[in-house]
Motif scaffolding. Sequence first.
Motif, PDB file in Angstrom:
ATOM      1  N   VAL A  85       7.920 -31.951 -34.146  1.00 23.48           N
ATOM      2  CA  VAL A  85       7.249 -31.052 -35.097  1.00 23.48           C
ATOM      3  C   VAL A  85       7.357 -29.616 -34.578  1.00 23.48           C
ATOM      4  O   VAL A  85       6.973 -29.348 -33.435  1.00 23.48           O
ATOM      5  CB  VAL A  85       5.772 -31.445 -35.296  1.00 23.48           C
ATOM      6  CG1 VAL A  85       5.079 -30.477 -36.237  1.00 23.48           C
ATOM      7  CG2 VAL A  85       5.675 -32.872 -35.826  1.00 23.48           C
ATOM      8  N   PRO A  86       7.857 -28.678 -35.367  1.00 26.78           N
ATOM      9  CA  PRO A  86       8.117 -27.327 -34.864  1.00 26.78           C
ATOM     10  C   PRO A  86       6.888 -26.476 -34.598  1.00 26.78           C
ATOM     11  O   PRO A  86       6.909 -25.574 -33.775  1.00 26.78           O
ATOM     12  CB  PRO A  86       8.985 -26.696 -35.964  1.00 26.78           C
ATOM     13  CG  PRO A  86       8.614 -27.454 -37.206  1.00 26.78           C
ATOM     14  CD  PRO A  86       8.332 -28.857 -36.748  1.00 26.78           C
ATOM     15  N   ILE A  87       5.773 -26.736 -35.323  1.00 28.33           N
ATOM     16  CA  ILE A  87       4.574 -25.914 -35.173  1.00 28.33           C
ATOM     17  C   ILE A  87       3.402 -26.807 -34.769  1.00 28.33           C
ATOM     18  O   ILE A  87       3.040 -27.742 -35.488  1.00 28.33           O
ATOM     19  CB  ILE A  87       4.223 -25.174 -36.485  1.00 28.33           C
ATOM     20  CG1 ILE A  87       5.404 -24.306 -36.951  1.00 28.33           C
ATOM     21  CG2 ILE A  87       2.968 -24.324 -36.297  1.00 28.33           C
ATOM     22  CD1 ILE A  87       5.757 -23.183 -36.002  1.00 28.33           C
ATOM     23  N   VAL A  88       2.820 -26.518 -33.616  1.00 28.94           N
ATOM     24  CA  VAL A  88       1.662 -27.257 -33.125  1.00 28.94           C
ATOM     25  C   VAL A  88       0.575 -26.245 -32.787  1.00 28.94           C
ATOM     26  O   VAL A  88       0.789 -25.357 -31.954  1.00 28.94           O
ATOM     27  CB  VAL A  88       2.001 -28.095 -31.881  1.00 28.94           C
ATOM     28  CG1 VAL A  88       0.740 -28.800 -31.368  1.00 28.94           C
ATOM     29  CG2 VAL A  88       3.088 -29.103 -32.190  1.00 28.94           C
ATOM     30  N   GLY A 111       1.263 -33.436 -22.631  1.00 27.18           N
ATOM     31  CA  GLY A 111       2.559 -32.833 -22.329  1.00 27.18           C
ATOM     32  C   GLY A 111       3.083 -31.942 -23.436  1.00 27.18           C
ATOM     33  O   GLY A 111       4.295 -31.701 -23.525  1.00 27.18           O
ATOM     34  N   VAL A 112       2.187 -31.433 -24.273  1.00 27.19           N
ATOM     35  CA  VAL A 112       2.588 -30.575 -25.395  1.00 27.19           C
ATOM     36  C   VAL A 112       1.916 -29.217 -25.241  1.00 27.19           C
ATOM     37  O   VAL A 112       0.685 -29.143 -25.089  1.00 27.19           O
ATOM     38  CB  VAL A 112       2.182 -31.197 -26.747  1.00 27.19           C
ATOM     39  CG1 VAL A 112       2.594 -30.279 -27.894  1.00 27.19           C
ATOM     40  CG2 VAL A 112       2.793 -32.581 -26.904  1.00 27.19           C
ATOM     41  N   GLU A 113       2.695 -28.151 -25.283  1.00 31.57           N
ATOM     42  CA  GLU A 113       2.142 -26.803 -25.241  1.00 31.57           C
ATOM     43  C   GLU A 113       1.981 -26.299 -26.673  1.00 31.57           C
ATOM     44  O   GLU A 113       2.951 -26.275 -27.439  1.00 31.57           O
ATOM     45  CB  GLU A 113       3.050 -25.856 -24.466  1.00 31.57           C
ATOM     46  CG  GLU A 113       2.485 -24.459 -24.263  1.00 31.57           C
ATOM     47  CD  GLU A 113       1.209 -24.448 -23.426  1.00 31.57           C
ATOM     48  OE1 GLU A 113       0.380 -23.520 -23.615  1.00 31.57           O
ATOM     49  OE2 GLU A 113       1.021 -25.368 -22.594  1.00 31.57           O
ATOM     50  N   PRO A 114       0.765 -25.927 -27.079  1.00 29.68           N
ATOM     51  CA  PRO A 114       0.571 -25.477 -28.475  1.00 29.68           C
ATOM     52  C   PRO A 114       1.342 -24.207 -28.778  1.00 29.68           C
ATOM     53  O   PRO A 114       1.499 -23.349 -27.909  1.00 29.68           O
ATOM     54  CB  PRO A 114      -0.940 -25.250 -28.558  1.00 29.68           C
ATOM     55  CG  PRO A 114      -1.379 -25.023 -27.140  1.00 29.68           C
ATOM     56  CD  PRO A 114      -0.480 -25.866 -26.292  1.00 29.68           C
ATOM     57  N   THR A 115       1.830 -24.118 -30.012  1.00 24.43           N
ATOM     58  CA  THR A 115       2.485 -22.891 -30.465  1.00 24.43           C
ATOM     59  C   THR A 115       1.508 -21.734 -30.414  1.00 24.43           C
ATOM     60  O   THR A 115       1.850 -20.626 -30.011  1.00 24.43           O
ATOM     61  CB  THR A 115       3.006 -23.068 -31.910  1.00 24.43           C
ATOM     62  OG1 THR A 115       3.815 -24.240 -31.972  1.00 24.43           O
ATOM     63  CG2 THR A 115       3.804 -21.861 -32.349  1.00 24.43           C
ATOM     64  N   THR A 116       0.272 -21.983 -30.849  1.00 21.76           N
ATOM     65  CA  THR A 116      -0.793 -20.977 -30.804  1.00 21.76           C
ATOM     66  C   THR A 116      -2.134 -21.673 -30.900  1.00 21.76           C
ATOM     67  O   THR A 116      -2.224 -22.806 -31.380  1.00 21.76           O
ATOM     68  CB  THR A 116      -0.654 -19.967 -31.951  1.00 21.76           C
ATOM     69  OG1 THR A 116      -1.684 -18.968 -31.834  1.00 21.76           O
ATOM     70  CG2 THR A 116      -0.799 -20.637 -33.307  1.00 21.76           C
ATOM     71  N   TYR A 117      -3.171 -21.010 -30.426  1.00 23.31           N
ATOM     72  CA  TYR A 117      -4.523 -21.499 -30.645  1.00 23.31           C
ATOM     73  C   TYR A 117      -5.369 -20.431 -31.327  1.00 23.31           C
ATOM     74  O   TYR A 117      -6.588 -20.445 -31.246  1.00 23.31           O
ATOM     75  CB  TYR A 117      -5.183 -21.971 -29.346  1.00 23.31           C
ATOM     76  CG  TYR A 117      -4.865 -21.162 -28.110  1.00 23.31           C
ATOM     77  CD1 TYR A 117      -5.524 -19.964 -27.855  1.00 23.31           C
ATOM     78  CD2 TYR A 117      -3.897 -21.590 -27.222  1.00 23.31           C
ATOM     79  CE1 TYR A 117      -5.237 -19.216 -26.726  1.00 23.31           C
ATOM     80  CE2 TYR A 117      -3.592 -20.858 -26.078  1.00 23.31           C
ATOM     81  CZ  TYR A 117      -4.264 -19.669 -25.834  1.00 23.31           C
ATOM     82  OH  TYR A 117      -3.971 -18.931 -24.720  1.00 23.31           O
ATOM     83  N   PRO A 128      -5.602 -21.466 -36.163  1.00 23.49           N
ATOM     84  CA  PRO A 128      -4.713 -22.631 -36.256  1.00 23.49           C
ATOM     85  C   PRO A 128      -4.513 -23.155 -37.674  1.00 23.49           C
ATOM     86  O   PRO A 128      -3.397 -23.534 -38.042  1.00 23.49           O
ATOM     87  CB  PRO A 128      -5.412 -23.672 -35.369  1.00 23.49           C
ATOM     88  CG  PRO A 128      -6.846 -23.233 -35.314  1.00 23.49           C
ATOM     89  CD  PRO A 128      -6.807 -21.742 -35.354  1.00 23.49           C
ATOM     90  N   GLY A 129      -5.583 -23.186 -38.476  1.00 27.72           N
ATOM     91  CA  GLY A 129      -5.427 -23.674 -39.841  1.00 27.72           C
ATOM     92  C   GLY A 129      -4.541 -22.783 -40.677  1.00 27.72           C
ATOM     93  O   GLY A 129      -3.664 -23.253 -41.414  1.00 27.72           O
ATOM     94  N   ALA A 130      -4.753 -21.462 -40.563  1.00 25.77           N
ATOM     95  CA  ALA A 130      -3.953 -20.513 -41.343  1.00 25.77           C
ATOM     96  C   ALA A 130      -2.494 -20.551 -40.915  1.00 25.77           C
ATOM     97  O   ALA A 130      -1.575 -20.465 -41.758  1.00 25.77           O
ATOM     98  CB  ALA A 130      -4.519 -19.106 -41.182  1.00 25.77           C
ATOM     99  N   VAL A 131      -2.250 -20.664 -39.609  1.00 26.98           N
ATOM    100  CA  VAL A 131      -0.866 -20.716 -39.115  1.00 26.98           C
ATOM    101  C   VAL A 131      -0.160 -21.963 -39.635  1.00 26.98           C
ATOM    102  O   VAL A 131       0.983 -21.905 -40.104  1.00 26.98           O
ATOM    103  CB  VAL A 131      -0.846 -20.688 -37.571  1.00 26.98           C
ATOM    104  CG1 VAL A 131       0.553 -20.997 -37.046  1.00 26.98           C
ATOM    105  CG2 VAL A 131      -1.306 -19.331 -37.062  1.00 26.98           C
ATOM    106  N   ALA A 132      -0.834 -23.106 -39.562  1.00 30.63           N
ATOM    107  CA  ALA A 132      -0.239 -24.350 -40.043  1.00 30.63           C
ATOM    108  C   ALA A 132       0.020 -24.292 -41.543  1.00 30.63           C
ATOM    109  O   ALA A 132       1.056 -24.761 -42.033  1.00 30.63           O
ATOM    110  CB  ALA A 132      -1.148 -25.529 -39.706  1.00 30.63           C
ATOM    111  N   ALA A 133      -0.925 -23.711 -42.286  1.00 29.97           N
ATOM    112  CA  ALA A 133      -0.759 -23.596 -43.737  1.00 29.97           C
ATOM    113  C   ALA A 133       0.430 -22.705 -44.081  1.00 29.97           C
ATOM    114  O   ALA A 133       1.219 -23.017 -44.983  1.00 29.97           O
ATOM    115  CB  ALA A 133      -2.029 -23.036 -44.368  1.00 29.97           C
ATOM    116  N   ASP A 134       0.585 -21.594 -43.356  1.00 29.70           N
ATOM    117  CA  ASP A 134       1.702 -20.689 -43.603  1.00 29.70           C
ATOM    118  C   ASP A 134       3.020 -21.381 -43.280  1.00 29.70           C
ATOM    119  O   ASP A 134       4.007 -21.245 -44.012  1.00 29.70           O
ATOM    120  CB  ASP A 134       1.543 -19.419 -42.765  1.00 29.70           C
ATOM    121  CG  ASP A 134       2.540 -18.348 -43.142  1.00 29.70           C
ATOM    122  OD1 ASP A 134       2.802 -18.160 -44.348  1.00 29.70           O
ATOM    123  OD2 ASP A 134       3.084 -17.683 -42.232  1.00 29.70           O
TER     124      ASP A 134
END
Length: 256
Positions: free
Chosen positions: A188-191, A206-212, A215-221
């Motif tokens: 998945v490209p966006i976490v 073992g997963v580095e988040p794309t951003t914190y 988060p909801g707005a980023v995922a929606a975009d």
Amino acid sequence: MVDVLENKRSATRFRILVEIADRQPAVSQGEIAEAVGVTSQAVSEYIRDLVEEGFVEKEGRSRYRVTKEGVDWVFQSANDMRRFVDHVTDDVLGSVQEDAAIADAEFAAGETVSLSLEAGLLHAGPQEGDGATGVTTTDAAAGEVVGVTGFEGVIDLEPGHVSVVQVPTVRTDSDGSGADIAATCAGVPIVTAAGVEAVSALRDAGVEPTTYFAPGAVAADAASRGLDAVVVATQDTIGRVTDALTDASVSYDVAK
């Protein structure tokens, strides 16, 4: 041209009638004058004309009410203006606005290009098929940014999906999420992560988040640009995340 935009008097007449409807029946001509930007004497003259035309009826000193005929005229004028605004924004500005795209080939200004979304970014390629097109406004080599305007057609896009994973807060007596975070995030490209506990849960998997951040707005975009996304959220932040996804009309599911 819409009637109320033809001249200043028509526009002022419309605004005064709207102000009367908003304040009726106790109408302060001074307040209307201040709101519209004319003198109280001018407001008095406009109201007198509106009464004579049957758009306003006088019920007593400083008491007025918009008639059915007046409401119908305001409603029709508002609809005419709405259609005019839609024409300006969709037909006029929509064709002249300029946007930036990644050039997939070398282009000179004035060329017609095909438009597509790749990894959430607008790309301009050699014209082909019947898809969305635009006209370049700048020169660009392949891989550079090129200006595009004159948009026509619709970009073929399959919206992304958002998977929401719920994890416990530090105050919750739980061993963690029942979901396999690593498997959910694989490929998945966006976490994104909502809450410190969510960031920790991702890193433990073992997963580095794309951003914190947001988060909801980023995922929606991301989903609106055709990318799948995962949001790992604590139990006390998940509501804000799902609200953002719902407001954006994004497809999502919640794993516990």
